[in-house]
Scaffold this active site. Structure first.
Site, mmCIF file in Angstrom:
data_model
loop_
_atom_site.group_PDB
_atom_site.id
_atom_site.type_symbol
_atom_site.label_atom_id
_atom_site.label_comp_id
_atom_site.label_asym_id
_atom_site.label_seq_id
_atom_site.Cartn_x
_atom_site.Cartn_y
_atom_site.Cartn_z
ATOM 1 N N HIS A 75 -40.468 -5.322 41.459
ATOM 2 C CA HIS A 75 -40.468 -4.164 42.312
ATOM 3 C C HIS A 75 -39.284 -3.205 42.153
ATOM 4 O O HIS A 75 -38.171 -3.282 42.502
ATOM 5 C CB HIS A 75 -40.507 -4.804 43.720
ATOM 6 C CG HIS A 75 -40.769 -3.947 44.789
ATOM 7 N ND1 HIS A 75 -41.969 -3.280 45.113
ATOM 8 C CD2 HIS A 75 -39.845 -3.147 45.690
ATOM 9 C CE1 HIS A 75 -41.954 -2.462 45.962
ATOM 10 N NE2 HIS A 75 -40.738 -2.287 46.479
ATOM 11 N N SER A 83 -42.341 2.215 46.848
ATOM 12 C CA SER A 83 -42.399 1.319 47.810
ATOM 13 C C SER A 83 -42.795 1.903 48.945
ATOM 14 O O SER A 83 -43.892 2.729 49.168
ATOM 15 C CB SER A 83 -40.917 0.736 47.948
ATOM 16 O OG SER A 83 -41.012 -0.379 48.820
ATOM 17 N N LYS A 93 -45.659 4.966 49.995
ATOM 18 C CA LYS A 93 -46.512 5.026 51.161
ATOM 19 C C LYS A 93 -46.563 6.490 51.815
ATOM 20 O O LYS A 93 -47.652 6.932 52.025
ATOM 21 C CB LYS A 93 -46.159 4.159 52.212
ATOM 22 C CG LYS A 93 -46.082 2.447 51.913
ATOM 23 C CD LYS A 93 -45.484 1.875 52.772
ATOM 24 C CE LYS A 93 -45.031 0.344 52.647
ATOM 25 N NZ LYS A 93 -45.828 -0.502 51.845
#
Length: 392
Positions: free
Chosen positions: A373, A231, A235
């Site tokens: 997720h 998540s 990044k």
């Protein structure tokens, strides 16, 4: 009563934003991706030398100025302290080391705590997985009283890899007001710059400082370190991999907007949504592209390309449309151009792979996991398999 009304209003805003997200492929408007192998002056890039000498530095600067902020690297000293050690961890299968890294610049320091497990009875030095942990600290419990699929240390150790993790809060608290209380205390000038580093940059910076330590640790093969992030951590792993070429493999799990997924598709979370909900993640300049993704001079396929020729593995989950699985895969697909410069045959299929069907060619890998997720055991099993190809 006032608090309840504020909480209700916050939940309402989140619900409205979620309903505004586009999860319908038929509503994706035509978009144009910026060229990977063409400079801002229109010069075509045809060799690794031209890429490394011209286009790569140009793209790196564009991402610093418009998205992630500057990446300061200078500091005065790195102190390494062993705070705890267990030579018989995991029932005798591993050695546990808990390390405190104290990084000094002038009279100011920041401490990054590292949990590290090394497999026993294997030839040293060993390859390693490092996790940027954006979840609660118990997910990487050094006592192993709590065992989480998010960081299945036993599985990694059984496959003769070392595994380590650090908490993002040590580098920058994940909070819009408190994020400067960490790495940014060393670089206060960043807080005043429109292209100043914020939390995501600070987490990537911390990963590099841990890499500094790995270069000094005799039991670790510093040439075989895979950086993993989920998540928002995913990044940061991509940004760290673009900045620091010492990381051998970059793995970005469910990273979505301003991670692996293409911003210009406007599918799932948008630039405006991420800047509104998490104003402490990216440079202030990134706000210029709220509802204005078409004006972005770069996109995430170019970020992945900055990692070339090192291996990259991207993942998504079927129930996580928020992170745009197709857009993430397309970013990886379009990054192939730069790998081609290095004569690395990737030939990824044009279409998004089916769920539970990992696809990888040397240096580029992808899978779409069934589920939500998260970072799960299935994901780690594929990371290990991918690392085996390159490290063993």
């Amino acid at each position: 009563m006032v608090t309840k009304h504020i909480l209700s209003l916050g939940l309402l805003i989140i619900a409205v934003q979620a309903s505004a997200q586009n999860h319908d492929e038929s509503k994706v408007k035509p978009y144009t991706l910026p060229e990977v192998l063409e400079t801002s002056d229109g010069d075509k890039i045809t060799s690794p030398k031209e890429w490394e000498g011209s286009r790569r530095p140009e793209l790196l600067q564009l991402f610093e100025d418009h998205v992630y902020g500057q990446m300061p690297s200078e500091y005065d000293s790195l102190g390494i302290s062993l705070t705890n050690e267990d030579q018989d961890a995991m029932g005798g299968k591993a050695v546990l080391k808990e390390i405190a890294l104290n990084i000094w610049k002038g009279k100011t320091s920041v401490k990054i705590n590292l949990t590290l497990f090394l497999p026993k009875n294997v030839t040293k030095p060993v390859p390693l997985f490092l996790l940027i942990n954006n979840r609660p600290e118990y997910n990487t419990d050094p006592t192993r009283f709590i065992k989480s699929e998010f960081w299945p240390a036993e599985t990694v150790i059984d496959n003769q890899y070392a595994i380590a993790a650090f908490q993002v809060s040590d580098a920058a608290p994940d909070h819009k007001e408190n994020y400067p209380d960490g790495v940014l205390r060393l670089y206060p000038e960043q807080l005043k710059a429109d292209n100043g580093m914020k939390a995501i940059g600070a987490w990537a910076w911390a990963a590099s400082r841990i890499m500094d330590y790995f270069e000094k640790e005799n039991d670790i093969d510093e040439n075989k370190v895979a950086l993993v992030g989920h998540s928002r951590g995913g990044k940061a792993s991509l940004w760290a991999g673009a900045q620091d070429q010492r990381f051998s493999i970059i793995i970005s799990n469910n990273s979505g907007n301003t991670g692996a997924s293409l911003s210009k598709r406007n599918f799932g979370e948008s630039v405006k949504m991420i800047n509104t909900n998490f104003p402490h993640w990216f440079a202030d300049n990134y706000n210029k592209y709220n509802d204005n993704e078409a004006a972005l001079p770069i996109d995430q396929h170019q970020l992945i390309a900055l990692i070339a020729p090192r291996p990259v593995y991207i993942t998504n989950a079927t129930e996580d449309l928020h992170a745009d699985p197709k857009g993430s895969y397309l970013a990886l697909f379009h990054a192939q151009e730069v790998y081609g410069l290095y004569n690395i045959p990737t030939t990824l299929p044009k279409e998004l792979p089916a769920a539970q069907n990992p696809v990888d060619h040397p240096y580029l890998g992808y899978h779409l996991r069934k589920g939500i997720h998260n970072l799960a055991l299935f994901d780690w099993e594929q990371f290990i398999r991918f690392a085996d190809i390159h490290f063993k």
